[in-house]
Design a protein around this motif. Structure first.
Motif, short mmCIF file in Angstrom:
data_model
loop_
_atom_site.label_atom_id
_atom_site.label_comp_id
_atom_site.label_asym_id
_atom_site.label_seq_id
_atom_site.Cartn_x
_atom_site.Cartn_y
_atom_site.Cartn_z
N GLN A 64 43.06 38.23 46.42
CA GLN A 64 43.03 39.22 45.48
C GLN A 64 43.21 38.75 43.99
O GLN A 64 42.66 39.01 43.05
CB GLN A 64 43.84 40.28 45.69
CG GLN A 64 43.63 41.08 47.29
CD GLN A 64 44.62 41.69 47.71
OE1 GLN A 64 45.98 41.63 47.56
NE2 GLN A 64 44.43 42.87 48.19
N THR A 65 44.15 37.98 43.76
CA THR A 65 44.76 37.20 42.66
C THR A 65 43.63 36.56 42.02
O THR A 65 43.22 36.57 40.87
CB THR A 65 45.95 36.38 42.57
OG1 THR A 65 47.14 37.36 43.40
CG2 THR A 65 46.31 35.85 41.32
N MET A 66 42.83 35.27 42.83
CA MET A 66 41.84 34.84 42.49
C MET A 66 40.61 35.51 41.94
O MET A 66 40.00 35.44 41.03
CB MET A 66 41.41 33.71 43.39
CG MET A 66 40.68 32.54 43.05
SD MET A 66 41.57 31.61 41.69
CE MET A 66 40.42 31.31 40.43
N GLU A 67 40.35 36.55 42.50
CA GLU A 67 39.26 37.41 42.29
C GLU A 67 39.70 38.29 41.19
O GLU A 67 38.54 38.28 40.10
CB GLU A 67 39.13 38.44 43.50
CG GLU A 67 38.27 38.18 44.81
CD GLU A 67 38.35 39.11 45.75
OE1 GLU A 67 39.02 40.20 45.92
OE2 GLU A 67 37.83 38.53 46.89
N GLN A 72 38.42 39.14 35.14
CA GLN A 72 39.01 39.47 34.11
C GLN A 72 38.89 38.40 33.07
O GLN A 72 39.34 38.42 31.94
CB GLN A 72 40.36 40.06 34.03
CG GLN A 72 40.71 41.05 34.89
CD GLN A 72 42.18 41.39 35.14
OE1 GLN A 72 43.02 41.05 34.52
NE2 GLN A 72 42.58 42.11 36.36
N ASP A 73 38.27 37.26 33.66
CA ASP A 73 38.02 35.98 32.90
C ASP A 73 39.30 35.62 32.32
O ASP A 73 39.31 35.05 30.87
CB ASP A 73 36.98 36.53 32.00
CG ASP A 73 36.23 34.89 31.17
OD1 ASP A 73 36.58 33.81 32.04
OD2 ASP A 73 35.88 34.98 30.27
N ALA A 95 35.12 28.93 45.88
CA ALA A 95 34.08 29.63 45.28
C ALA A 95 34.39 30.69 44.30
O ALA A 95 33.71 31.10 43.37
CB ALA A 95 33.26 30.30 46.62
N LEU A 96 35.62 30.99 44.28
CA LEU A 96 36.12 32.38 43.55
C LEU A 96 36.50 31.53 42.31
O LEU A 96 36.87 31.85 41.17
CB LEU A 96 37.38 32.78 44.02
CG LEU A 96 37.14 33.93 45.07
CD1 LEU A 96 38.23 34.38 45.71
CD2 LEU A 96 36.30 35.02 44.39
N GLY A 97 36.57 30.01 42.11
CA GLY A 97 37.01 29.25 40.96
C GLY A 97 38.09 28.41 41.07
O GLY A 97 38.59 27.93 39.96
N ALA A 98 38.91 28.35 41.94
CA ALA A 98 40.03 27.37 42.09
C ALA A 98 39.67 25.90 42.01
O ALA A 98 38.58 25.87 42.46
CB ALA A 98 40.68 27.53 43.27
#
Length: 356
Positions: A64-67, A72-73, A95-98
């Motif tokens: 949830q934090t990564m999303e 929120q960029d 895939a979420l950006g980590a």
């Protein structure tokens, strides 16, 4: 200029472990968060250019934090640090950006290599490395938690983190076998009297009829019993997931499925504990305590003799198949002191650098 670092983990023990694993010469200012909600606020305050993020946390977990960071960029680089190293978990977070994914307990050299490969840490030493020591000292003072836990609460927190790592290992093995994502919880760790165990488990598992497999283990003063408890309504779903050939009766296939899943869960979890405590457990053969019975009937003959015990409950789930089962690790009271001694003298702490 120092780099703002944020360590987000619900375990105080894990947060301190992570801080000690950072390269000695890295010029950083460290902040700490116990869940994703706190982490997001600190990132907005500019205190998390680089975030080390756990996955399994209350309030707001790592997914949830990564999303939220992505939606929120928020300006931060995220490295996931988790005991859950399932391929699906890694793929989802990347895939979420980590940036990357580090397995607990942390390999300091691997951490340094990851930081260097992304240009986050150059490897140069700075005279201001004392900021790391200062930040840790301030954190430990503010939480009133020294390096080695002294209170029961701190000890249980450390044991919870140890089990969290072992739990992730078991989930990884099971996910590889079944080809399904395993939902992993925050382990529930309690000190109780043995005659309270059935009542405590009944609060978690409210089914009238269950089946259970038991396996004992022992090593150098540390003994215990592992139990895997299945809801009887799950049995057929597990059989279908394992894709057994229909060459036997449904009852025989259900029993085989229970034993196979139990062996994987218990074996992988105990291996994870063995590595962290630097011991080698001897295992008994798995025993079917019973099928289609009440929970109190299955447990009454196995733990009454222990008196006080540490009960660790892990509720695994495969939501896509409507499957859930509980792994219980039960340690008699006299084993707990040995666990604590190894955990803080010979086990996890020895993987850190010299105490700051």
């Amino acid at each position: 200029m120092s780099t703002p670092i944020l360590i987000c983990d619900d375990s105080g023990f894990a947060r301190r472990q992570m801080a000690r694993s950072l390269p000695d010469g890295w010029d950083v200012d460290i902040s700490f968060a116990e869940n994703g909600e706190q982490a997001l606020e600190l990132i907005r305050q500019g205190k998390g250019d680089v975030v080390f993020l756990d996955l399994n946390m209350p309030v707001m977990d790592g997914y949830q934090t990564m999303e939220a960071i992505r939606q929120q960029d928020l300006p931060c680089l995220v490295v996931v640090v988790s005991g859950d190293v399932q391929a699906q978990a890694r793929e989802k977070m990347l895939a979420l950006g980590a940036l990357d994914f580090i397995r607990k307990p942390i390999d300091n050299d691997k951490l340094s290599n990851i930081l260097s490969s992304y240009g986050i840490y150059s490897g140069e030493r700075h005279s201001s490395g004392a900021r790391l020591k200062k930040a840790q000292a301030q954190h430990e003072a503010s939480t009133d938690k020294p390096n080695a836990p002294t209170s029961k609460e701190d000890q249980l927190d450390a044991c919870r983190e140890m089990v969290n790592i072992a739990m992730g290992r078991a989930g990884e093995n099971l996910a590889a076998l079944l080809g399904e994502f395993i939902d992993l919880p925050i382990p529930n760790v309690n000190l109780i009297e043995s005659n309270e165990l059935s009542m405590a488990i009944a609060e978690i598992n409210r089914n009238d009829s269950v089946s259970a497999v038991s396996k004992g283990f022992i090593s150098e003063g540390i003994s215990g019993e592992a139990l895997v408890i299945f809801n009887d309504t799950n049995s057929q779903n597990i059989v279908e997931l394992l894709k057994y050939p229909p060459s036997a009766s449904s009852d025989k296939l259900a029993l085989e499925a229970l034993m196979d899943v139990s062996n994987i869960l218990i074996g992988a979890c105990l291996n994870g504990l063995s590595e962290q405590l630097n011991v080698a457990f001897s295992h008994t053969h798995p025993v079917l305590l019973g099928q289609h019975q009440g929970l109190s009937t299955l447990l009454s003959d196995n733990v009454q003799r222990w008196g006080k015990l540490m009960a660790i409950e892990i509720g695994y789930a495969i939501k896509s198949k409507d499957i859930a089962f509980d792994l219980l690790l039960l340690f008699p009271g006299d084993a707990m002191n040995h666990i604590y001694a190894r955990l803080f003298n010979d086990g996890l702490v020895t993987q850190d650098k010299e105490s700051l």
